[in-house]
Design an enzyme around this catalytic site. Structure first.
Site, PDB file in Angstrom:
ATOM      1  N   SER A  90      -4.086 -12.699   9.586  1.00 37.82           N
ATOM      2  CA  SER A  90      -3.618 -11.682  10.520  1.00 37.82           C
ATOM      3  C   SER A  90      -4.813 -10.980  11.167  1.00 37.82           C
ATOM      4  CB  SER A  90      -2.724 -10.662   9.807  1.00 37.82           C
ATOM      5  OG  SER A  90      -3.448  -9.978   8.819  1.00 37.82           O
ATOM      6  N   ASN A 148      -1.189  -8.520   1.559  1.00 41.52           N
ATOM      7  CA  ASN A 148      -2.014  -8.969   2.676  1.00 41.52           C
ATOM      8  C   ASN A 148      -1.537 -10.305   3.204  1.00 41.52           C
ATOM      9  OD1 ASN A 148      -4.572  -7.030   2.674  1.00 41.52           O
ATOM     10  ND2 ASN A 148      -3.951  -7.399   0.561  1.00 41.52           N
ATOM     11  N   LYS A 168       0.825  -1.217   0.000  1.00 36.49           N
ATOM     12  CA  LYS A 168       0.000   0.000   0.000  1.00 36.49           C
ATOM     13  C   LYS A 168       0.853   1.258   0.000  1.00 36.49           C
ATOM     14  CE  LYS A 168      -4.005  -2.178   2.155  1.00 36.49           C
ATOM     15  NZ  LYS A 168      -3.512  -3.552   1.983  1.00 36.49           N
TER      16      LYS A 168
END
Length: 628
Positions: free
Chosen positions: A450, A446, A409
Site C-alpha cells: 500500500s 498492515n 492500531k
C-alpha cells in the site's frame, strides 16, 4: 519443408486430403472385413456417398475453422464426433436403400477415420515442432519447475507450444513421494525440494519456476532460498491465488518472486453466493476509492455484477487511472467517478441524493502514524468527522450496508491515528443503534504494497544502495496482501447484522527486520554485506507490536474461519456525538494538546506519547472541563 507443411494447413488442401483419407478408410474397412484386396465392387458406388456425407459433417461441425497446427485433445474429440456422425449417416443410407452391408464395416470405418484423419494432423504437428526446434539458433535455457500440479502442467504445455522461447525443461520437483518418476507431458518428477541445489548444480539450470500458487508463504520462502543459492539462477513464480483469482496460469504471468509471496497464507475461501446477495444489482459507493484498499474494493466489487460503482476520492489522478482500468476490464460496468472530500457534507449530500447507494465501503482516512502525531486536527477531521459525515448520509438516504475500514492500531492506541480510528468505530456503532442501515467495521493490520507502507520504502532504500532503516530489532507487525484483506472485508459485509467490529485472522506477526532481510535477498543482494540495516529507534506513537484485541476484549467466531467479531468492552454512549462536536473549537484554535486530551477522554485505553505532548493533557482540571 516448413513452408510446404504450412501450405497443407490451408483449408482447400485439407478438404481434398480429408476426402481421400475418408475413401481410403472405407476401402481398408472392406479389405479387413473380407480379407481381400479387391473390394472395389462394393467401394466404387460408395465414393460419392461417403464424400458428400463427409463434407457435410465437416462443414456442420466447423472442423476447418480450427488452427490445426495447434492440434490437441480438443481437436481429436472433434474428429471422433465427426467419425461417429459420418458412420451413422452411412448406415442410414445403406438401410434406406436396402444395401446389404456387413455390420462390422461401420465400426471398422469409425476407427480408421479417427486413425487416418487424426494421425495425419498430429503427424504434421510433430514434424512442424521438430523442424521448429531444429532451426533454433539461440542456446536453450535450462528450466527447473517446482511443483507437479495443474500450474506446472499449464506451463509445460505453453512452453511446448512456443519453442521460440528456447526453454528446455530439465525436470519437475515435488514433495509428494507418490509422484516421483511420474511424467507430465514427458517431463519427469526428479526429486523433492531438498534436491533443488544438487539438480541446479548438476544440470546447469538457468531458470527456476515456482509453480505452486496455493502454497503458503513459508514453503515459497524455503524453496526460494534453496533455488537462489546460486546467484546466477533466475527464480520466477506464478502468481498466488489472490492475484490470479479465477484465471488460469500462463507464461505471461510468470514474474520475479516478491515479498508478498514469502508471506503468503492459505487462500481465502469466499462464500461468493453471500457476497453476490448484497452486491449484485446494487449501487456501491467506495470512499477513498483511488487508494490502495479502495481501488481493490472497486476491482473486486466489479466482479459481482453491481448495478453501479461510484468511486469517491479527493485525489483525482488515482481515481482517473482506476476508472480507465475498470472500463477496460469491465466495459459493461456502470462507473461514476466523483472527486471530493469526506469532510465536505454538502458534497456528500449531493452524491448520496443523486445516486442513493445501497452499499457503502468507507476506506477514506489519514493513516500515517508519525504525520498524524504532528497533525492531530487533520486526523480528527478526516477519520472522525469524515466517518460521521458519510455515516450520516448513509443513514439519511437509506443505504442497506455501511462497512468501515478500520485498523489494528485502534486497539489500545498509542498514537493519534489509532485513537481517531477507534472513535470512528464508535461512531458507526452509535449510528447502528438508531438506524435502519447495517453499520459494521473491519479491523486488520498492515497491507503489503500500500502507498507509504514499509515495503515500498525498503525497496527505495535498497535501490539507493542502503541503508535500510528499521526502528527497532524487535518490532513486529501483522501483514496481509491487498486482495486478501479486501476479500475478507467483502465477506465480513455479507455476514454483518449491524454494529459489529470484525477482526480478521492476520496469521503470525512478522519481524520488520526479517522483512528487510528478505527484501534485500530478493533484490539479489546479501543483508549486512551489500546493504546495511540501520536501527533508528521507535517513532512517536509507534508500538513494538500491534494488537487485534485489547485485554478486555475477546473474539466471537463467525461462520467464516478467518473472520471474528470483537466483543468490545468500550461502547459508545448517547453523548458521543455531543462529545465529538467539542473537537471543532479545539481544531479552530489549533490546540493539539487539548485535542489529544479530548481523544483520551473518549478512548479510555489511549495512551498518548508523552514525549510529544505537553503535560496539560493530563491536567485534572482540563479533564473535568471536557467531561462537563
Amino acid at each position: 519443408m516448413k513452408d510446404f507443411i504450412t501450405k497443407i494447413y490451408s483449408k482447400r488442401i485439407l478438404i481434398l486430403i480429408d476426402m481421400i483419407l475418408l475413401n481410403l478408410a472405407l476401402y481398408v474397412s472392406f479389405v479387413l472385413r473380407f480379407d481381400t484386396v479387391e473390394p472395389w465392387r462394393y467401394q466404387f458406388g460408395f465414393i460419392p456417398v461417403i464424400t458428400i456425407i463427409g463434407i457435410g459433417s465437416f462443414y456442420i461441425s466447423n472442423l476447418y475453422n480450427r488452427l490445426w497446427k495447434y492440434a490437441s485433445i480438443g481437436e481429436l474429440k472433434s474428429i471422433v464426433k465427426n467419425a461417429a456422425f459420418i458412420n451413422i449417416l452411412f448406415m442410414t443410407y445403406t438401410y434406406f436403400f436396402q444395401i446389404d452391408l456387413p455390420r462390422s464395416i461401420p465400426l471398422i470405418n469409425f476407427m480408421l477415420i479417427i486413425f487416418t484423419l487424426g494421425g495425419f494432423r498430429f503427424a504434421l504437428r510433430i514434424l512442424k515442432d521438430y523442424l521448429d526446434h531444429s532451426r533454433e539458433t539461440q542456446p536453450e535455457s535450462n528450466v527447473l519447475i517446482i511443483g507437479a500440479g495443474d500450474a506446472a502442467e499449464m506451463i509445460i504445455r505453453e512452453m511446448h507450444k512456443h519453442p521460440e522461447l528456447n526453454k528446455h525443461i530439465i525436470g519437475l520437483i515435488d514433495d509428494d513421494p507418490e509422484k516421483r518418476n511420474l511424467e507430465i507431458h514427458g517431463i519427469e518428477v526428479i526429486g523433492n525440494r531438498y534436491d533443488i541445489p544438487d539438480v541446479i548444480s548438476n544440470n546447469n539450470i538457468d531458470e527456476v519456476i515456482i509453480a505452486i500458487p496455493s502454497a503458503p508463504g513459508s514453503d515459497i520462502k524455503e524453496v526460494y532460498k534453496l533455488a537462489s543459492r546460486d546467484s546466477s539462477v533466475s527464480v520466477k513464480t506464478v502468481p498466488g491465488m489472490y492475484e490470479i483469482l479465477q484465471d488460469e496460469v500462463n507464461i505471461s504471468q510468470l514474474r520475479e518472486v516478491k515479498v508478498e509471496d514469502l508471506l503468503r497464507r492459505d487462500p481465502v475461501e469466499l462464500k461468493t453466493d453471500k457476497i453476490s446477495s448484497y452486491i449484485e444489482g446494487k449501487r456501491v459507493l467506495v470512499t477513498g476509492g483511488g487508494g490502495s484498499i479502495g481501488s481493490e474494493l472497486c476491482r473486486q466489487v466489479a466482479r459481482f455484477n453491481p448495478q453501479q460503482v461510484i468511486i469517491f476520492d479527493i485525489y483525482e489522478n488515482n481515481a482517473y487511472l482506476l476508472q480507465r482500468e475498470l472500463r477496460e476490464r469491465y466495459p459493461e460496468l456502470n462507473i461514476f467517478t466523483a472527486i471530493g472530500d469526506v469532510r465536505d457534507p454538502d458534497k456528500l449530500n449531493y452524491l448520496f441524493a443523486r445516486f442513493k447507494p445501497d452499499v457503502v465501503f468507507h476506506a477514506a482516512a489519514h493513516k500515517h502514524v508519525p504525520l498524524m502525531e504532528n497533525n492531530p486536527g487533520e486526523a480528527v477531521k478526516n477519520n472522525i468527522f469524515g466517518t460521521r459525515n458519510v455515516a450520516m448520509m448513509a443513514d439519511r438516504y437509506g443505504a442497506e450496508k455501511f462497512v468501515l475500514i478500520s485498523t489494528d492500531k485502534a486497539v489500545n492506541p498509542t498514537n493519534v491515528m489509532g485513537a481517531t480510528k477507534r472513535v470512528a468505530e464508535m461512531v458507526i456503532q452509535d449510528f447502528d443503534n438508531r438506524s435502519m442501515t447495517d453499520f459494521a467495521a473491519v479491523r486488520f493490520g498492515n497491507v503489503l504494497g500500500s502507498c507509504g507502507s514499509v515495503v515500498p520504502i525498503f525497496k527505495n532504500q535498497i535501490a539507493e544502495g542502503g541503508p535500510v532503516t528499521v526502528t527497532h530489532k524487535e518490532v513486529t507487525r501483522y501483514f496481509m496482501t491487498i486482495p486478501e484483506a479486501v476479500q475478507l472485508v467483502m465477506q465480513a459485509g455479507s455476514i454483518s447484522d449491524g454494529g459489529e467490529v470484525f477482526v480478521l485472522d492476520m496469521g503470525e506477526p512478522v519481524k520488520i527486520i526479517d522483512l528487510a532481510r528478505d527484501l534485500i535477498s530478493l533484490s539479489g543482494l546479501e543483508p549486512e554485506v551489500d546493504i546495511d540495516i540501520e536501527i533508528t529507534g521507535l517513532r512517536p506513537g509507534e508500538k513494538l507490536y500491534e494488537e487485534l484485541m485489547s485485554d478486555s476484549e475477546n473474539n466471537q467466531a463467525t461462520e467464516h474461519q478467518r473472520i471474528f467479531i470483537s466483543n468490545l468492552a468500550e461502547r459508545p454512549d448517547c453523548k458521543l456525538m455531543n462529545e465529538i462536536d467539542k473537537f471543532c473549537d479545539l481544531i479552530d484554535r489549533d490546540n493539539n494538546n487539548k485535542l489529544i486530551a479530548m481523544l483520551k477522554s473518549l478512548v479510555k485505553t489511549y495512551e498518548p506519547n508523552r514525549s510529544n505532548v505537553q503535560e496539560v493533557i493530563f491536567d485534572e482540571k482540563f479533564q473535568q472541563d471536557i467531561n462537563n
